[in-house]
Design an enzyme around this catalytic site. Structure first.
Site, PDB file in Angstrom:
ATOM      1  N   HIS A   1       0.847  -1.205   0.000  1.00 54.69           N
ATOM      2  CA  HIS A   1       0.000   0.000   0.000  1.00 54.69           C
ATOM      3  C   HIS A   1       0.883   1.255   0.000  1.00 54.69           C
ATOM      4  CE1 HIS A   1      -3.590   2.380   1.534  1.00 54.69           C
ATOM      5  NE2 HIS A   1      -2.586   3.165   1.935  1.00 54.69           N
ATOM      6  N   GLU A   2       1.860   1.296   0.899  1.00 54.43           N
ATOM      7  CA  GLU A   2       2.718   2.487   1.002  1.00 54.43           C
ATOM      8  C   GLU A   2       3.546   2.679  -0.272  1.00 54.43           C
ATOM      9  OE1 GLU A   2       2.069   4.566   3.126  1.00 54.43           O
ATOM     10  OE2 GLU A   2       0.920   3.316   4.492  1.00 54.43           O
TER      11      GLU A   2
ATOM     12  N   HIS B   1       1.536   4.266  -2.952  1.00 59.98           N
ATOM     13  CA  HIS B   1       1.429   5.726  -2.846  1.00 59.98           C
ATOM     14  C   HIS B   1       2.563   6.386  -3.631  1.00 59.98           C
ATOM     15  CE1 HIS B   1      -2.018   6.257  -0.336  1.00 59.98           C
ATOM     16  NE2 HIS B   1      -1.527   5.616   0.709  1.00 59.98           N
TER      17      HIS B   1
ATOM     18  N   TYR C   1      -4.426  14.510  -2.000  1.00 58.82           N
ATOM     19  CA  TYR C   1      -4.803  13.704  -0.839  1.00 58.82           C
ATOM     20  C   TYR C   1      -5.891  14.376  -0.017  1.00 58.82           C
ATOM     21  CZ  TYR C   1      -3.733   9.878   2.354  1.00 58.82           C
ATOM     22  OH  TYR C   1      -3.789   8.736   3.108  1.00 58.82           O
TER      23      TYR C   1
ATOM     24  N   GLU D   1      -6.118   6.469  -1.858  1.00 54.07           N
ATOM     25  CA  GLU D   1      -6.170   5.382  -0.873  1.00 54.07           C
ATOM     26  C   GLU D   1      -6.643   4.068  -1.491  1.00 54.07           C
ATOM     27  OE1 GLU D   1      -5.364   4.628   2.260  1.00 54.07           O
ATOM     28  OE2 GLU D   1      -4.135   6.372   1.897  1.00 54.07           O
TER      29      GLU D   1
ATOM     30  N   ASP E   1      -9.695  13.167   8.689  1.00 57.47           N
ATOM     31  CA  ASP E   1      -8.991  12.214   7.827  1.00 57.47           C
ATOM     32  C   ASP E   1      -8.942  12.714   6.368  1.00 57.47           C
ATOM     33  OD1 ASP E   1      -7.783   9.803   6.967  1.00 57.47           O
ATOM     34  OD2 ASP E   1      -9.738   8.844   6.650  1.00 57.47           O
TER      35      ASP E   1
ATOM     36  N   HIS F   1      -9.650   7.483   4.091  1.00 56.35           N
ATOM     37  CA  HIS F   1      -9.564   6.057   4.437  1.00 56.35           C
ATOM     38  C   HIS F   1     -10.936   5.433   4.640  1.00 56.35           C
ATOM     39  CE1 HIS F   1      -5.520   7.543   5.565  1.00 56.35           C
ATOM     40  NE2 HIS F   1      -5.130   6.359   5.129  1.00 56.35           N
TER      41      HIS F   1
HETATM   42 ZN   LIG Z   1      -2.585   5.106   2.352  1.00 56.95          ZN
END
Ligand SMILES: [Zn+2]
Lengths: 95, 366
Positions: free
Chosen positions: B185-186, B189, B200, B209, B282, B287
């Site tokens: 996931h990271e 990004h 974002y 996301e 958030d 998310h």
């Molecule tokens: Zn993320």
């Protein structure tokens, strides 16, 4: 002086996983008290908050730092974690 | 592949037995001698591919993934890319990147977290190289930098624009962030950042996301060799603390059901536009609302059948490369994926039709 720190955001984005800390600076040992006062200097926090707009990166947390002193009431700063110097983050982890 | 009957190439029997993605794994994980052999085979393989491009031959048709698309150039020779991994130990402090404990080609350290990170980054690198012909996050061999043991009791993992950092959790809510799905996931990004980016905040942030979760699920399923219907579609299945009631952090199969716990609360993700959440927390619920496009990807994979990293992955990857709209809304993204499906497989193809059905089922008719 009272410092309250809470967090939001992050990989989980879960409010319940957020951090909540409340520090009564006057109750700390003199050396730590000085360190905290230097780290949470309002003018610096204001600048850091101003730099916390959108940028590259993802999943970072945002800290809401509320500094309350007897003279002029609460000041609230929203600062993304990467905008805080590493020393302040270490201090937050330690407090 | 029928390399052995193609003209002009140096034939090696192992090449026909060991597919390129396995060679890459050996190059990444094998001992030095085996790794060297795998690297030389991969080089030969690249030479063959080049020769086949220069001299087309009927036996070469149809055995390649769709051609590489714009994404930072230098992406043609997919199977010869090698990663440049650097795993640092944050030593529970906030300063980045911390102390370098394992660089590319170094033998395993005596630190399990460091080695897990090194292997997982190799797995994600190999997904992008082998399936999408992409040389690292930027398409040009960017170094993969990760810091483990970031800060103290830190309940998070992030991408900061240049590197990743992973906390160990507080032991109660979270017991780790070192999970292949989190690492993929990271890293994704990073891929998104170098593919034009998605701001974002609000819907474009939730797409950022969601795409990170999609490629996290793809990485995991490819590693396990699971077809769409065999996978659990859970992001962060290793993360939750021992007493937390839940199966992970997010469920692409059933958003909103990953956890339900007194401490952690209830998984807030919607799976349909009717339940889109407007919030200022958030970054505008990035998310949370990601559950909607996440579920569309899951539905598409299930309707189509087969492996997520093949046709569905190709469609999502191509859409990301061609989006060129950092402020994209869910509707614009769904249109972009359908356009990618049509370009790859045709207007009336099952892929395009089933994709439109999947988007419609989450309230996003294309
Ligand atoms: Zn993320």
């Amino acid at each position: 002086m009272i410092i309250e720190i809470s967090s939001s955001g992050g990989f989980g984005g879960i409010p319940a996983a957020a951090m909540h800390k409340r520090i009564d600076v006057d109750q700390q040992a003199p050396s730590l008290r000085q360190e905290i006062c230097d780290a949470f200097e309002p003018r610096d926090l204001r600048q850091l908050a101003a730099r916390s707009g959108n940028s590259r990166g993802a999943d970072r947390m945002v800290y809401r730092i509320t500094v309350t002193d007897r003279q002029d009431g609460p000041h609230v700063y929203d600062i993304r974690e990467d905008q805080l110097p590493a020393e302040i983050l270490d201090l937050i982890d330690q407090m | 592949m029928c390399i052995s009957v193609c003209p002009g190439g140096t034939h090696h029997p192992i090449q026909c037995i060991v597919p390129p993605h396995m060679l890459r794994v050996i190059a990444l994980r094998g001992d030095e001698r085996t790794a060297e052999m795998a690297r030389s085979l991969l080089k030969q393989n690249q030479k063959l591919r080049q020769e086949r491009e220069d001299h087309p031959h009927p036996c070469n048709q149809g055995d390649e993934a769709p051609a590489a698309i714009a994404g930072g150039g230098n992406t043609r020779a997919g199977s010869t890319f090698t990663p440049d991994r650097r795993v640092h130990d944050g030593q529970q402090k906030a300063a980045l990147p911390g102390k370098l404990l394992r660089g590319e080609g170094d033998s395993p350290s005596d630190n399990a977290d460091v080695d897990l990170m090194y292997d997982a980054m190799g797995e994600v690198f190999s997904l992008y190289a082998d399936q999408f012909d992409r040389n690292s996050l930027d398409g040009s061999g960017l170094a993969l930098i990760a810091t483990v043991n970031h800060r103290r009791n830190y309940n998070n993992a992030f991408w900061n624009g240049d590197q990743m950092a992973f906390g160990n959790g507080d032991g109660q809510l979270f017991r780790t962030f070192m999970d292949l799905s989190v690492i993929a996931h990271e890293m994704t990004h990073g891929v998104i950042q170098y593919s034009g980016g998605l701001v974002y905040q609000d819907q474009s942030g939730a797409l950022n996301e969601s795409i990170a979760d999609v490629f996290a699920a793809i990485t995991q399923q490819r590693q396990l060799g699971q077809a769409a219907h065999e996978a659990d579609w859970i992001i962060g299945s290793e993360l939750l603390g021992p007493a937390i009631k839940g199966v992970g952090l997010r469920s692409m199969k059933a958003p909103g059901t990953a956890y339900s716990d007194d401490l952690l609360g209830q998984d807030p993700q919607p799976f349909h536009m009717d339940n889109f959440l407007s919030t200022s927390d958030d970054n505008g619920g990035v998310h949370i609302n990601s559950g909607i496009p996440n579920h569309a990807f899951y539905l598409f994979c299930m309707l189509l059948g087969g492996n997520s990293w093949e046709k569905p992955g190709q469609i999502w990857y191509r859409a990301l490369q061609e989006l060129n709209n950092p402020m994209a809304s869910f509707a614009e993204w769904s249109d972009q994926t359908v356009a990618a499906a049509i370009e790859l497989y045709g207007t009336g193809s099952p892929e395009a039709l089933l994709l439109r059905r999947a988007w419609k089922l989450v309230g996003l008719p294309t």
